[in-house]
Motif scaffolding. Structure first.
Motif, PDB file in Angstrom:
ATOM      1  N   ILE A 266      10.552  -4.621 -36.133  1.00 25.01           N
ATOM      2  CA  ILE A 266       9.385  -5.049 -36.915  1.00 25.01           C
ATOM      3  C   ILE A 266       8.122  -4.263 -36.556  1.00 25.01           C
ATOM      4  O   ILE A 266       7.403  -3.797 -37.457  1.00 25.01           O
ATOM      5  N   PRO A 267       7.746  -4.080 -35.282  1.00 30.86           N
ATOM      6  CA  PRO A 267       6.520  -3.306 -34.999  1.00 30.86           C
ATOM      7  C   PRO A 267       6.588  -1.866 -35.489  1.00 30.86           C
ATOM      8  O   PRO A 267       5.616  -1.354 -36.062  1.00 30.86           O
ATOM      9  N   ALA A 268       7.725  -1.200 -35.279  1.00 25.34           N
ATOM     10  CA  ALA A 268       7.844   0.199 -35.714  1.00 25.34           C
ATOM     11  C   ALA A 268       7.822   0.296 -37.232  1.00 25.34           C
ATOM     12  O   ALA A 268       7.161   1.177 -37.803  1.00 25.34           O
ATOM     13  N   PHE A 269       8.521  -0.589 -37.906  1.00 24.69           N
ATOM     14  CA  PHE A 269       8.555  -0.558 -39.362  1.00 24.69           C
ATOM     15  C   PHE A 269       7.192  -0.922 -39.948  1.00 24.69           C
ATOM     16  O   PHE A 269       6.740  -0.304 -40.921  1.00 24.69           O
ATOM     17  N   GLY A 270       6.511  -1.905 -39.350  1.00 23.00           N
ATOM     18  CA  GLY A 270       5.181  -2.272 -39.835  1.00 23.00           C
ATOM     19  C   GLY A 270       4.159  -1.168 -39.632  1.00 23.00           C
ATOM     20  O   GLY A 270       3.336  -0.902 -40.518  1.00 23.00           O
ATOM     21  N   TYR A 271       4.207  -0.499 -38.485  1.00 23.04           N
ATOM     22  CA  TYR A 271       3.272   0.604 -38.251  1.00 23.04           C
ATOM     23  C   TYR A 271       3.557   1.773 -39.175  1.00 23.04           C
ATOM     24  O   TYR A 271       2.627   2.404 -39.691  1.00 23.04           O
ATOM     25  N   GLN A 272       4.827   2.060 -39.395  1.00 20.83           N
ATOM     26  CA  GLN A 272       5.191   3.161 -40.292  1.00 20.83           C
ATOM     27  C   GLN A 272       4.756   2.880 -41.726  1.00 20.83           C
ATOM     28  O   GLN A 272       4.441   3.805 -42.476  1.00 20.83           O
ATOM     29  N   PHE A 273       4.723   1.613 -42.115  1.00 16.77           N
ATOM     30  CA  PHE A 273       4.318   1.248 -43.468  1.00 16.77           C
ATOM     31  C   PHE A 273       2.801   1.138 -43.609  1.00 16.77           C
ATOM     32  O   PHE A 273       2.227   1.553 -44.627  1.00 16.77           O
ATOM     33  N   LEU A 274       2.114   0.606 -42.583  1.00 15.51           N
ATOM     34  CA  LEU A 274       0.683   0.364 -42.691  1.00 15.51           C
ATOM     35  C   LEU A 274      -0.167   1.563 -42.298  1.00 15.51           C
ATOM     36  O   LEU A 274      -1.319   1.654 -42.731  1.00 15.51           O
ATOM     37  N   GLN A 275       0.364   2.465 -41.501  1.00 15.37           N
ATOM     38  CA  GLN A 275      -0.447   3.592 -41.034  1.00 15.37           C
ATOM     39  C   GLN A 275      -0.975   4.464 -42.174  1.00 15.37           C
ATOM     40  O   GLN A 275      -2.161   4.816 -42.185  1.00 15.37           O
ATOM     41  N   PRO A 276      -0.171   4.854 -43.173  1.00 22.95           N
ATOM     42  CA  PRO A 276      -0.755   5.634 -44.276  1.00 22.95           C
ATOM     43  C   PRO A 276      -1.740   4.853 -45.134  1.00 22.95           C
ATOM     44  O   PRO A 276      -2.582   5.458 -45.786  1.00 22.95           O
ATOM     45  N   LEU A 277      -1.650   3.523 -45.117  1.00 24.32           N
ATOM     46  CA  LEU A 277      -2.544   2.717 -45.940  1.00 24.32           C
ATOM     47  C   LEU A 277      -3.846   2.374 -45.224  1.00 24.32           C
ATOM     48  O   LEU A 277      -4.919   2.384 -45.839  1.00 24.32           O
ATOM     49  N   VAL A 278      -3.776   2.064 -43.941  1.00 26.16           N
ATOM     50  CA  VAL A 278      -4.955   1.614 -43.193  1.00 26.16           C
ATOM     51  C   VAL A 278      -5.625   2.772 -42.464  1.00 26.16           C
ATOM     52  O   VAL A 278      -6.849   2.896 -42.482  1.00 26.16           O
ATOM     53  N   TRP A 279      -4.838   3.621 -41.811  1.00 26.42           N
ATOM     54  CA  TRP A 279      -5.398   4.747 -41.048  1.00 26.42           C
ATOM     55  C   TRP A 279      -4.856   6.060 -41.596  1.00 26.42           C
ATOM     56  O   TRP A 279      -4.139   6.796 -40.887  1.00 26.42           O
ATOM     57  N   PRO A 280      -5.165   6.399 -42.826  1.00 25.73           N
ATOM     58  CA  PRO A 280      -4.582   7.629 -43.390  1.00 25.73           C
ATOM     59  C   PRO A 280      -5.254   8.874 -42.825  1.00 25.73           C
ATOM     60  O   PRO A 280      -6.432   8.868 -42.460  1.00 25.73           O
ATOM     61  N   ASN A 282      -5.304  13.407 -43.386  1.00 27.58           N
ATOM     62  CA  ASN A 282      -5.245  14.345 -44.518  1.00 27.58           C
ATOM     63  C   ASN A 282      -3.817  14.635 -44.966  1.00 27.58           C
ATOM     64  O   ASN A 282      -3.540  14.784 -46.154  1.00 27.58           O
ATOM     65  N   VAL A 283      -2.908  14.690 -44.012  1.00 28.83           N
ATOM     66  CA  VAL A 283      -1.530  15.000 -44.378  1.00 28.83           C
ATOM     67  C   VAL A 283      -0.888  13.853 -45.152  1.00 28.83           C
ATOM     68  O   VAL A 283      -0.003  14.065 -45.988  1.00 28.83           O
ATOM     69  N   ASP A 284      -1.340  12.622 -44.927  1.00 27.98           N
ATOM     70  CA  ASP A 284      -0.810  11.492 -45.701  1.00 27.98           C
ATOM     71  C   ASP A 284      -1.205  11.596 -47.169  1.00 27.98           C
ATOM     72  O   ASP A 284      -0.424  11.233 -48.055  1.00 27.98           O
ATOM     73  N   LYS A 285      -2.383  12.101 -47.429  1.00 27.20           N
ATOM     74  CA  LYS A 285      -2.802  12.302 -48.815  1.00 27.20           C
ATOM     75  C   LYS A 285      -1.956  13.385 -49.489  1.00 27.20           C
ATOM     76  O   LYS A 285      -1.660  13.288 -50.683  1.00 27.20           O
ATOM     77  N   VAL A 286      -1.575  14.377 -48.717  1.00 29.93           N
ATOM     78  CA  VAL A 286      -0.720  15.422 -49.275  1.00 29.93           C
ATOM     79  C   VAL A 286       0.662  14.858 -49.615  1.00 29.93           C
ATOM     80  O   VAL A 286       1.241  15.177 -50.663  1.00 29.93           O
ATOM     81  N   PHE A 287       1.183  13.992 -48.747  1.00 29.58           N
ATOM     82  CA  PHE A 287       2.464  13.360 -49.029  1.00 29.58           C
ATOM     83  C   PHE A 287       2.382  12.480 -50.274  1.00 29.58           C
ATOM     84  O   PHE A 287       3.359  12.379 -51.035  1.00 29.58           O
ATOM     85  N   ASP A 288       1.243  11.825 -50.479  1.00 33.37           N
ATOM     86  CA  ASP A 288       1.071  11.031 -51.699  1.00 33.37           C
ATOM     87  C   ASP A 288       1.105  11.916 -52.936  1.00 33.37           C
ATOM     88  O   ASP A 288       1.684  11.541 -53.968  1.00 33.37           O
TER      89      ASP A 288
END
Length: 348
Positions: A266-280, A282-288
């Motif tokens: 749960i912690p790893a899956f939650g961080y992997q899901f929330l990190q691009p949304l809460v703490w994005p 520049n590379v996360d925007k490129v992935f989007d």
């Protein structure tokens, strides 16, 4: 590149040489060599990115799985009087890094790709995290340590709460050290297998074979090492007589395994899901942008030919209209010679 560049190539973290007519010393002393300078783009943006991502995932997972494996003994020390008694079977300690968890991490470090080579060349911004060490640094190491402490806490106390003063379906007691060791080490193998499956983004047949095959291979070795015949032939070496058979047929044991894996994931899956949304970053925007291009491919405009009433066109560049060739060749645009008596043209 000649011999005068050898010192510069050796001083770099990764030396790249280009084979030319000035000698082969630079190419022989470099880590990578190619024939043309244009190949440097693919070396950095494609293979360099993949190698950096694979190495960072390999290091973070390797530290994490060994933190969990070791820190379970810390919690167990409070219950065994700090006697240095191991919570695992000796054969499990031998095979943990050598057999059970070696192939999944090897497949991750060899075949992992976050995006393919086309997107890597199309978006050079994906190379930026490697320049700033974003994927593995002191902060990421501390995250691995904290996650390892939490997972070891779960893997120790959930099995202990499961077998504490518990009985089997036939009324016999299962609160023994061998059953507890078996539950803890089985939960550990399940948990690290699911964790590396979450880290894997590029699935191939080899990845499936390494990850799920290692999990199945663990159960095969488990029932072999704890078999009756092997324990009766070598009682001083194989001491877990019938523990696997008597433990794995209990429903509460399987529920304990599932609960331990879910609480650790749960912690790893939650961080992997929330990190691009809460703490994005520049590379996360490129992935989007890449995901948006994958879901909605660009529409290609089809050019249709316009039908014209006449196939005769002039050489002038008047687009989408009939040319003036017929008017020019008809002679209507030529001027007639004026009459000497009057300035008006004479009609014939």
């Amino acid at each position: 590149m000649g011999a005068n560049d050898v010192s510069m190539i050796k001083a770099a973290h990764i030396g790249v040489g280009i084979s030319g007519q000035e000698g082969m010393q630079a190419m022989l002393n470099s880590d990578f060599a190619f024939s043309q300078f244009c190949y440097l783009q693919r070396l950095l943006l494609v293979h360099g990115r993949w190698s950096y991502n694979r190495m960072c995932k390999f290091l973070s997972y390797f530290f994490y799985k060994n933190f969990v494996f070791t820190l379970v003994h810390f919690w167990y020390a409070f219950f065994n009087g700090f006697s240095a008694q191991a919570v695992y079977d000796t054969w499990f300690i031998t095979c943990y890094n050598l057999i059970y968890t070696s192939l999944p991490v090897l497949g991750l470090s060899l075949f992992e790709q976050d995006v393919n080579e086309t997107w890597s060349l199309h978006f050079p911004e994906l190379y930026i995290p490697g320049q700033h060490n974003l994927y593995f640094n002191k902060k990421e190491f501390v995250k691995c340590l904290i996650h390892g402490i939490y997972s070891s806490f779960v893997l120790f106390f959930v099995p202990m709460g499961t077998i504490y003063n518990s009985e089997r379906s036939d009324g016999k007691d299962i609160s023994d050290i061998q059953t507890f060791c078996l539950i803890v080490q089985t939960s550990l193998i399940w948990m690290v297998t699911v964790q590396i499956a979450l880290k894997t983004t590029y699935w191939t047949m080899i990845s499936h074979f390494f990850i799920w095959g290692s999990l199945g291979f663990y159960f095969c070795i488990l029932f072999f090492l704890y078999s009756d015949g092997l324990c009766l032939m070598f009682p001083s070496i194989f001491q877990f007589l019938g523990v696997a058979r008597n433990t794995m047929n209990q429903s509460q044991i399987w529920l304990s395994l599932i609960l331990s894996v879910i609480l650790c994931v749960i912690p790893a899956f939650g961080y992997q899901f929330l990190q691009p949304l809460v703490w994005p970053v520049n590379v996360d925007k490129v992935f989007d942008r890449i995901n948006h291009c994958k879901t909605r491919p660009p529409q290609v405009r089809v050019r249709t030919k316009l039908k014209h009433p006449s196939l005769r066109r002039s050489a002038y560049a008047f687009s989408h209209k009939q040319g003036f060739g017929a008017l020019i060749t008809s002679g209507k645009t030529t001027k007639t010679k004026p009459n000497k008596k009057n300035s008006f043209p004479v009609k014939k």
